[in-house]
Write an enzyme that holds these catalytic residues in place. Structure first.
Site, PDB file in Angstrom:
ATOM      1  N   GLU A  88      -0.647  18.666 -11.409  1.00 36.34           N
ATOM      2  CA  GLU A  88       0.410  19.145 -10.527  1.00 36.34           C
ATOM      3  C   GLU A  88       1.076  20.330 -11.204  1.00 36.34           C
ATOM      4  O   GLU A  88       1.320  20.301 -12.420  1.00 36.34           O
ATOM      5  CB  GLU A  88       1.458  18.065 -10.264  1.00 36.34           C
ATOM      6  CG  GLU A  88       0.986  16.953  -9.348  1.00 36.34           C
ATOM      7  CD  GLU A  88       2.078  15.931  -9.082  1.00 36.34           C
ATOM      8  OE1 GLU A  88       1.878  15.082  -8.195  1.00 36.34           O
ATOM      9  OE2 GLU A  88       3.135  15.971  -9.760  1.00 36.34           O
ATOM     10  N   HIS A 105       2.600  20.149 -14.867  1.00 38.17           N
ATOM     11  CA  HIS A 105       3.963  20.697 -14.778  1.00 38.17           C
ATOM     12  C   HIS A 105       4.354  21.699 -15.854  1.00 38.17           C
ATOM     13  O   HIS A 105       5.539  21.907 -16.090  1.00 38.17           O
ATOM     14  CB  HIS A 105       5.013  19.571 -14.789  1.00 38.17           C
ATOM     15  CG  HIS A 105       4.798  18.492 -13.789  1.00 38.17           C
ATOM     16  ND1 HIS A 105       5.232  17.204 -13.989  1.00 38.17           N
ATOM     17  CD2 HIS A 105       4.207  18.500 -12.576  1.00 38.17           C
ATOM     18  CE1 HIS A 105       4.904  16.458 -12.950  1.00 38.17           C
ATOM     19  NE2 HIS A 105       4.274  17.235 -12.075  1.00 38.17           N
ATOM     20  N   TYR A 149       0.816  -1.229   0.000  1.00 39.70           N
ATOM     21  CA  TYR A 149       0.000   0.000   0.000  1.00 39.70           C
ATOM     22  C   TYR A 149       0.843   1.268   0.000  1.00 39.70           C
ATOM     23  O   TYR A 149       0.541   2.249   0.665  1.00 39.70           O
ATOM     24  CB  TYR A 149      -0.996  -0.010   1.177  1.00 39.70           C
ATOM     25  CG  TYR A 149      -1.914  -1.202   1.118  1.00 39.70           C
ATOM     26  CD1 TYR A 149      -3.029  -1.204   0.295  1.00 39.70           C
ATOM     27  CD2 TYR A 149      -1.624  -2.357   1.848  1.00 39.70           C
ATOM     28  CE1 TYR A 149      -3.849  -2.328   0.202  1.00 39.70           C
ATOM     29  CE2 TYR A 149      -2.437  -3.480   1.763  1.00 39.70           C
ATOM     30  CZ  TYR A 149      -3.556  -3.456   0.936  1.00 39.70           C
ATOM     31  OH  TYR A 149      -4.362  -4.563   0.841  1.00 39.70           O
ATOM     32  N   GLN A 202      -4.365   8.350  -5.016  1.00 42.51           N
ATOM     33  CA  GLN A 202      -4.708   9.742  -4.728  1.00 42.51           C
ATOM     34  C   GLN A 202      -5.976  10.175  -5.462  1.00 42.51           C
ATOM     35  O   GLN A 202      -6.801  10.918  -4.919  1.00 42.51           O
ATOM     36  CB  GLN A 202      -3.547  10.655  -5.123  1.00 42.51           C
ATOM     37  CG  GLN A 202      -2.285  10.400  -4.319  1.00 42.51           C
ATOM     38  CD  GLN A 202      -1.079  11.120  -4.908  1.00 42.51           C
ATOM     39  OE1 GLN A 202      -1.154  11.730  -5.965  1.00 42.51           O
ATOM     40  NE2 GLN A 202       0.044  11.062  -4.200  1.00 42.51           N
ATOM     41  N   ALA A 227       7.893  16.804 -18.227  1.00 42.81           N
ATOM     42  CA  ALA A 227       8.580  15.903 -17.304  1.00 42.81           C
ATOM     43  C   ALA A 227       9.167  16.643 -16.111  1.00 42.81           C
ATOM     44  O   ALA A 227       9.760  17.722 -16.248  1.00 42.81           O
ATOM     45  CB  ALA A 227       9.671  15.137 -18.034  1.00 42.81           C
TER      46      ALA A 227
END
Length: 846
Positions: A743, A722, A436, A459, A689
């Site tokens: 993100e 990104h 996990y 998530q 990336a």
């Protein structure tokens, strides 16, 4: 631009001054176009053919019908570098026109645009590369057509134009027609080489007759021998598949009798399509002859084998487990390697199999339905290679089969770009790694899981049009649309956002076996769908493999574009493909399908792929990797001027992933730009990336991830991360998003580098101030500013505050305190704080 006569001025000067003796004049430069094969959209009459504009004789001319648009094109024989084009207009000139080049005579690029021309002689300095060059007229300067004494192309290269054969390629070939007058005048009589038999149609418009040449061929001339009932207005057309037609010549003033038309194009099918009869009777042709070229580039053939990296197996394949293990050992940790593999399992039952999937490995069943291919065993993704951390288990897939797990639960611990489609799990599904550890996924569509799905450490996750026996827990953002058995929305206290149906969807095309023949099934569009699409597969169509160019490593962009121009679809086999020019998808309903995460890399700053503003293009299952030289846009759907309505048959991109950096330096101004209306974006990961090779704030700079300019675009399963500026910038009206994961760029060096308009940080998802209607559900933006943890980003989301803007269930998170958000949307929502990695949420905005 226009060269005026200077004769009078020179004469006056000569009378006043003595002109010294001149050196002998150099021979005039011969145009590349002179004497080459020329064709046109139409000819005013038989005395003004296209060939007269390239014959070097200023006393002969080409002239078109009196209509817009019209074109004249010349075949230089081979590709040439074009540096100058000279147009010597007759009195009927082009006011607005473009000079275009093409490698294949189908996909065209503008190299000069002229507006407000005034006739005479236009000398244009240009820069372009192509075998074909044309004048494409959009507005005439007079009430007449376009008329050129000479059309001259200068530059380097070119060659001998292909010759037009004398044989009739249509003789005795299968023929069909829209109608026949009676049983004695069938379509075949127009292609039997007998001038005493004929085809005749019913007395109505439109009507057509067509012939099947048997294979795609270069078509250079069509001869018509009309009976008394002739066509006054008609087009000559070609098609690779008998469905999508390209106009070779338009005739608007036909007079019957016999006529020959020089054309340039390719196709398997040729037809005469009449729109206006010359008499009260139908259309009647004694004979139609089709002539094909020789000496040109041979046509690209469809079909064939699937190449060395497609591993086709059946239940009797020996040492099958060892084959799975061998590929997994190679690909388990090969995150940025060049290996690409596709396992295809023929229908049947496979016992005791555990297919572990590493990077760039896909497994698919070859049945028409998932239950046709049964695995009594597992398809496993775990994270042992990364110390139990599944956050980098990217780029792999499973599709179109049934799994009965050995211990009752199958493990699928993936991150982004790892679709789980069209799967029947006869048991449960565990989305977490053993132990996990961390996990950051993921996507399920059109699947049935009989047991419970356990995301555990995942998530976020998006599930579309599926059926689950249950769903346990979740971390931050679990979104469902059209999922039977999905948990109820509880976003105010938990992770769930649930929509009863998906507004619009279409499942991804897939390869299957029909007997011994490979075909691609193309599912139909669904509206407000719920649950799986199979086994009914309603509204879908099957395409045989011979309608696909099977692309294998080493194929060039020129060949790929030639295949597309012939009307073929594309099936990319596993491999890495370097492109020295843009792939141009111009035909409606084209399918571009990849196997084994086939990867396209544009070189020398070209874009990877452009899709025209046409209906129903399907892009699926491939990866675009930015090249070292900066591209403007890696994938563009529709030109900037795109405005056509595609609601009935939208273009879709599914499991199409884009990467900038990581496998090496990569640069792009924009990753994906959507200009067409009604596009369906169904599961994409667009990633600048944050690790790997060629990574740095400027090293792999890419300002924008997804830019949406088209109206009525729907995104389901949108992952974008990104980028240096906005990850998503939405300019189109009535856009909708169901699930978004984001993100911000880890490597922002300081607040100043991302400050704009008085705001620190670019929103992960921005809706332009000009937009009036937009709606989204289940969105998350995370920050992890590792280069400068002191950065406080103003917000994760920025939208105009209007009645038509509705945002549901949105959150922002600071990952371990590496930077913070001040607000969720605009200036609304509580800030994140500290290192607790607890989301700040808003359930409804405004």
């Amino acid at each position: 631009m226009r060269l005026r006569s200077l004769g009078i001025a020179f004469a006056a000067i000569a009378a006043l001054v003595a002109i010294p003796a001149q050196a002998p004049a150099a021979a005039a430069e011969t145009p590349l176009s002179q004497g080459k094969f020329a064709t046109s959209s139409s000819d005013e009459n038989a005395g003004t053919p296209a060939s007269s504009a390239v014959d070097g004789n200023t006393g002969t001319r080409w002239s078109s019908a009196a209509a817009d648009t019209q074109w004249l094109q010349v075949d230089l024989g081979t590709s040439a570098t074009v540096t100058r084009v000279v147009l010597n207009w007759e009195a009927a000139y082009g006011k607005d026109y473009r000079i275009q080049v093409s490698d294949n005579g189908s996909a065209w690029s503008d190299i000069r645009t002229v507006t407000g021309g005034d006739g005479g002689t236009d000398t244009l300095d240009v820069s372009g590369q192509g075998r074909y060059v044309r004048m494409y007229g959009t507005a005439r300067g007079t009430q007449y057509g376009y008329s050129l004494w000479e059309f001259q192309v200068f530059g380097d290269g070119g060659g001998t134009s292909p010759t037009c054969g004398t044989a009739n390629a249509a003789k005795d070939r299968p023929a069909t027609a829209s109608s026949t007058e009676n049983g004695g005048t069938p379509a075949a009589s127009a292609f039997d080489g007998n001038a005493g038999t004929r085809w005749s149609s019913q007395a109505s418009d439109p009507q057509w007759v067509r012939v099947d040449l048997g294979s795609v061929q270069d078509i250079c001339r069509v001869d018509l021998n009309w009976e008394a009932a002739y066509g006054r207005e008609f087009t000559l057309q070609a098609s690779a598949n008998g469905q999508d037609w390209t106009t070779l010549k338009t005739v608007t003033n036909g007079t019957g009798g016999t006529a020959s038309y020089e054309v340039s194009g390719s196709g398997r099918y040729v037809r005469v399509h009449g729109t206006a009869r010359g008499t009260a009777y139908g259309y009647s042709l004694w004979e139609v002859a089709v002539h094909t070229g020789s000496g040109g580039t041979p046509p690209v053939e469809g079909g064939g084998d699937l190449g060395p990296n497609v591993i086709v197996v059946d239940p009797s394949t020996p040492n099958l487990q060892a084959r799975f293990d061998q590929v997994f050992a190679q690909q388990e940790s090969s995150q940025f390697g060049s290996g690409r593999y596709q396992f295809l399992l023929k229908p049947g039952t496979y016992n005791g199999i555990n297919a572990q999937l590493g990077f760039y490995t896909s497994i698919s069943g070859l049945g028409l339905n998932p239950d046709d291919t049964k695995i009594n065993g597992d398809i496993t993704v775990d994270a042992g290679w990364f110390n139990g951390n599944a956050t980098q288990n990217f780029w792999r897939s499973a599709e179109n089969l049934s799994i009965k797990p050995v211990n009752g639960t199958n493990r699928w611990a993936v991150a982004q770009a790892a679709p789980f489609r069209r799967i029947h799990v006869e048991g449960g599904l565990n989305l977490a790694p053993a132990g996990y550890g961390w996990a950051s996924g993921g996507y399920i569509a059109d699947s049935k899981i009989d047991g419970t799905v356990g995301p555990y450490s995942q998530q976020q996750w998006y599930t579309r049009e599926s059926s689950v026996g249950g769903w346990t827990n979740g971390v931050w953002n679990m979104t469902f649309s059209g999922v039977q058995g999905a948990p109820a929305t509880n976003f105010d206290t938990g992770p769930y956002t649930t929509l009863e149906t998906t507004p619009v969807s279409r499942e991804k095309p897939f390869l299957y076996l029909d007997g011994n023949d490979y075909k691609v099934f193309v599912p139909g569009k669904r509206t407000n769908a719920r649950g799986v699409s199979w086994p009914a597969n309603a509204g879908g169509t099957s395409l045989p493999l011979d309608q696909f160019y099977v692309v294998k490593p080493g194929a060039t962009a020129t060949t790929i574009n030639a295949a597309l121009s012939q009307g073929l679809n594309l099936l990319f086999t596993p491999g890495v493909y370097h492109l020295d020019r843009t792939i141009e998808v111009t035909r409606a309903n084209t399918v571009v399908l990849g196997l084994g995460l086939a990867t396209l890399i544009p070189d020398n700053g070209v874009d990877a792929m452009h899709v025209a503003d046409v209906d129903g293009v399907k892009l699926a299952s491939f990866l675009i990797d930015a090249g070292a030289a900066k591209s403007d846009t890696l994938l563009r759907l529709g030109p900037a001027s795109g405005s056509a309505d595609h609601a009935a048959n939208p273009t879709s991109m599914q499991d199409v992933f884009v990467r900038v950096g990581g496998a090496g330096p990569g640069l792009a101004a924009n990753s994906v730009v959507v200009n067409s209306d009604d596009v369906l974006i169904d599961h994409t990961w667009i990633w600048r990336a944050d690790h790997g090779e060629g990574v740095g704030w400027e090293t792999n700079r890419a300002d924008y991830g997804l830019v949406v300019n088209g109206d009525d675009v729907l995104a389901t399963g949108l992952f974008v991360e990104h980028f240096n500026k906005y990850d998503v910038l939405w300019n189109g009206e009535r856009g909708r998003t169901v699930f978004f994961q984001n993100e911000k760029a880890y490597d922002a060096p300081n607040p100043a580098a991302i400050t704009h308009d008085g705001i620190v940080g670019y929103a992960g998802y921005k809706v332009a101030d000009s937009v009036d209607v937009h709606e989204a559900w289940g969105l998350g933006s995370y920050c992890n500013y590792t280069s400068d943890p002191s950065i406080v980003q103003q917000h994760g989301f920025q939208v105009p505050v209007k009645a038509g803007i509705k945002m549901h269930d949105i959150l922002v998170i600071s990952l371990g305190g590496k930077g913070q958000y001040a607000h969720v949307v605009n200036n609304t929502g509580a800030p994140t704080s500290g290192t607790d990695t607890v989301p700040s949420k808003i359930t409804q905005f405004p």
